[in-house]
Write a protein that holds these residues in place. Structure first.
Motif, short mmCIF file in Angstrom:
data_model
loop_
_atom_site.label_atom_id
_atom_site.label_comp_id
_atom_site.label_asym_id
_atom_site.label_seq_id
_atom_site.Cartn_x
_atom_site.Cartn_y
_atom_site.Cartn_z
N TYR A 249 5.10 -1.38 -9.02
CA TYR A 249 5.45 -0.01 -8.65
C TYR A 249 6.01 0.79 -9.83
O TYR A 249 6.16 2.01 -9.73
CB TYR A 249 6.44 -0.01 -7.49
N HIS B 267 2.29 8.74 -17.53
CA HIS B 267 3.39 8.11 -16.79
C HIS B 267 4.59 7.88 -17.70
O HIS B 267 5.75 8.14 -17.32
CB HIS B 267 2.90 6.79 -16.20
N ARG C 288 0.54 5.16 -10.29
CA ARG C 288 0.02 4.84 -8.96
C ARG C 288 -1.47 4.52 -9.00
O ARG C 288 -1.96 3.70 -8.22
CB ARG C 288 0.28 6.01 -8.01
N GLN C 289 -2.21 5.15 -9.92
CA GLN C 289 -3.66 4.90 -10.02
C GLN C 289 -3.98 3.47 -10.45
O GLN C 289 -5.10 3.00 -10.29
CB GLN C 289 -4.29 5.88 -11.00
N HIS D 292 -2.07 0.76 -9.46
CA HIS D 292 -1.49 -0.22 -8.54
C HIS D 292 -2.53 -1.17 -7.98
O HIS D 292 -2.32 -2.39 -7.94
CB HIS D 292 -0.79 0.51 -7.39
N LYS D 293 -3.62 -0.63 -7.51
CA LYS D 293 -4.65 -1.43 -6.84
C LYS D 293 -5.13 -2.58 -7.71
O LYS D 293 -5.39 -3.68 -7.22
CB LYS D 293 -5.82 -0.53 -6.45
N ASP E 58 0.82 -1.21 0.00
CA ASP E 58 0.00 0.00 0.00
C ASP E 58 0.85 1.26 0.00
O ASP E 58 0.32 2.36 0.15
CB ASP E 58 -0.92 0.01 1.23
N ARG E 59 2.15 1.13 -0.16
CA ARG E 59 3.04 2.29 -0.14
C ARG E 59 2.95 3.06 -1.45
O ARG E 59 2.52 2.54 -2.48
CB ARG E 59 4.48 1.86 0.13
N ARG E 60 3.38 4.29 -1.43
CA ARG E 60 3.27 5.16 -2.60
C ARG E 60 4.30 4.85 -3.67
O ARG E 60 4.03 4.99 -4.85
CB ARG E 60 3.39 6.64 -2.18
N ASP E 61 5.49 4.45 -3.24
CA ASP E 61 6.54 4.20 -4.23
C ASP E 61 7.50 3.14 -3.71
O ASP E 61 7.46 2.72 -2.55
CB ASP E 61 7.29 5.48 -4.61
N GLU F 297 9.93 3.86 -0.65
CA GLU F 297 9.29 3.71 0.66
C GLU F 297 9.19 2.24 1.04
O GLU F 297 9.39 1.87 2.21
CB GLU F 297 7.90 4.35 0.60
#
Length: 402
Positions: free
Chosen positions: A319, A388, A323-324, A326-327, A279-282, A285
């Motif tokens: 990653y 991206h 980011r949109q 990823h889920k 669930d991290r942004r990048d 992290e």
């Protein structure tokens, strides 16, 4: 024994009716029209244009009749003959027990039950039966339509590809398991597409390789990212056939596999903390969290931490995507839901009489799901992927300029 089988068929129909209301109107229309054609052939004792001494009359075109059903209003082409010999009981019976007949038709021709069971169902629900040859002809027409779907050219690019398999039981020299290989592609508009559904004796490098090569032969192109579980044969097949695509190991399967490396009754937050990585942004992290996690748990769970350190990179490929996205692309959950829908309906059949019956049902359901996806909302906004890529190019240009 025969009575018991007839009773089980009725129960299957009732179960189907209670669970499913979502049949394709076009599919039902094709089935009903094929049934009418089969009845006309039986009345005239001759197929269209067939020369036979036993012919009892001649066809005289069609008239149109609307039939209101639970799947919508069907505009049917009803055959007629020159001397008015043909009079079907289908409409009258259908209007009185429409739910039961739709369920029976669905079981007969979508679930691919044997012709003996079909005869029992039609006698019970319709008051008359169709011959084995008529039933086989109807199934052949349906198989041709499903085969056309399965062999259609893939003319668009599919940047994202999700692969998975499930198993069904088939009666072939005893009861055997068959792998159902499924490929879902997400096109340039962000819509999901069922690209392929095939049967194989088992999951292996060769079966997956043949499956993927078949997709490429139909035109599969533009694949940038593949998601699957870590089946060794599948991984090798992807590497050999989709050489330009990045591969993502499903993180949900990875977390399930992690359970094999901890005591059954562990009562701490070790695996929950591992789950948080996704669930991290990048990626930066994630790497910081991973280092802390390994340091925290390596003394208590050395086997687990070593296994994670050796394998976790395969689960972090997502990653590199926007980011949109990823889920939706860090796991095969979307395809798992597809497989659950297949399972919900194949459970009614339990054991298929042969491979063809199994493939008929799974492909028919795949067509239904595929069309629902195309008519529904977009699954992903692909403009995020385009932007991206542009940002990556800008970063590359800045790095070269520096």
């Amino acid at each position: 024994m025969t009575g018991e089988k007839g009773k089980s068929v009725t129960l299957d129909v009732q179960a189907l009716l209670s669970r499913d209301e979502d049949y394709l109107p076009r599919m039902v229309q094709a089935i009903v029209e094929a049934t009418l054609e089969a009845e006309m052939t039986a009345v005239l004792n001759a197929e269209k244009s067939e020369r036979t001494e036993g012919r009892r009359g001649y066809r005289a075109g069609y008239y149109t009749r609307s039939l209101v059903t639970r799947v919508g209003t069907l505009e049917l082409r009803v055959p007629q003959d020159r001397h008015g010999l043909f009079s079907t009981q289908l409409f009258e019976r259908y209007q009185r027990s429409e739910k039961a007949l739709v369920g029976a038709l669905a079981q007969m021709y979508v679930q691919g039950v044997s012709t003996r069971k079909v005869k029992a169902i039609t006698e019970e629900l319709c008051g008359h039966s169709f011959s084995a040859s008529a039933i086989s002809a109807i199934n052949k027409r349906m198989d041709a339509e499903l085969e056309a779907f399965a062999r259609r050219p893939l003319t668009e690019a599919y940047p994202y590809l999700i692969l998975d398999a499930r198993y069904e039981k088939v009666r072939e020299i005893g009861i055997q398991s068959r792998a159902v290989l499924v490929a879902i592609g997400i096109d340039g508009e962000g819509r999901r597409n069922v690209l392929g559904v095939e049967l194989a004796n088992r999951e292996s490098r060769s079966s997956w390789r043949d499956f993927l090569l078949g997709l490429k032969a139909r035109g599969l192109s533009g694949v940038e990212f593949v998601v699957s579980d870590d089946h060794e044969g599948l991984k090798r097949a992807v590497t050999e056939t989709l050489t330009d695509a990045a591969w993502q190991r499903c993180y949900v399967h990875f977390l399930r596999n992690a359970l094999d490396h901890v005591p059954r009754k562990h009562d701490d937050d070790c695996l929950q903390e591992l789950r948080w990585f996704y669930d991290r942004r990048d990626l930066a992290e994630v790497r910081q969290d991973l280092a802390r996690w390994l340091n925290k748990w390596q003394d208590k769970y050395p086997k687990l931490t070593q296994w994670v350190e050796d394998n976790v990179e395969e689960t972090l490929t997502f990653y590199r995507l926007p980011r949109q996205h990823h889920k939706h692309l860090k796991s095969t959950n979307m395809l798992e839901r597809f497989n659950q829908e297949i399972k919900r309906r194949t459970t009614v059949v339990r054991i298929f009489p042969d491979d063809a019956a199994c493939l008929r049902l799974v492909r028919a359901l795949a067509v239904e799901i595929h069309e629902n996806w195309l008519e529904g909302t977009r699954y992903l906004n692909m403009s995020h992927l385009a932007e991206h890529k542009k940002e990556q190019m800008r970063q590359l240009d800045r790095a070269e300029a520096a």
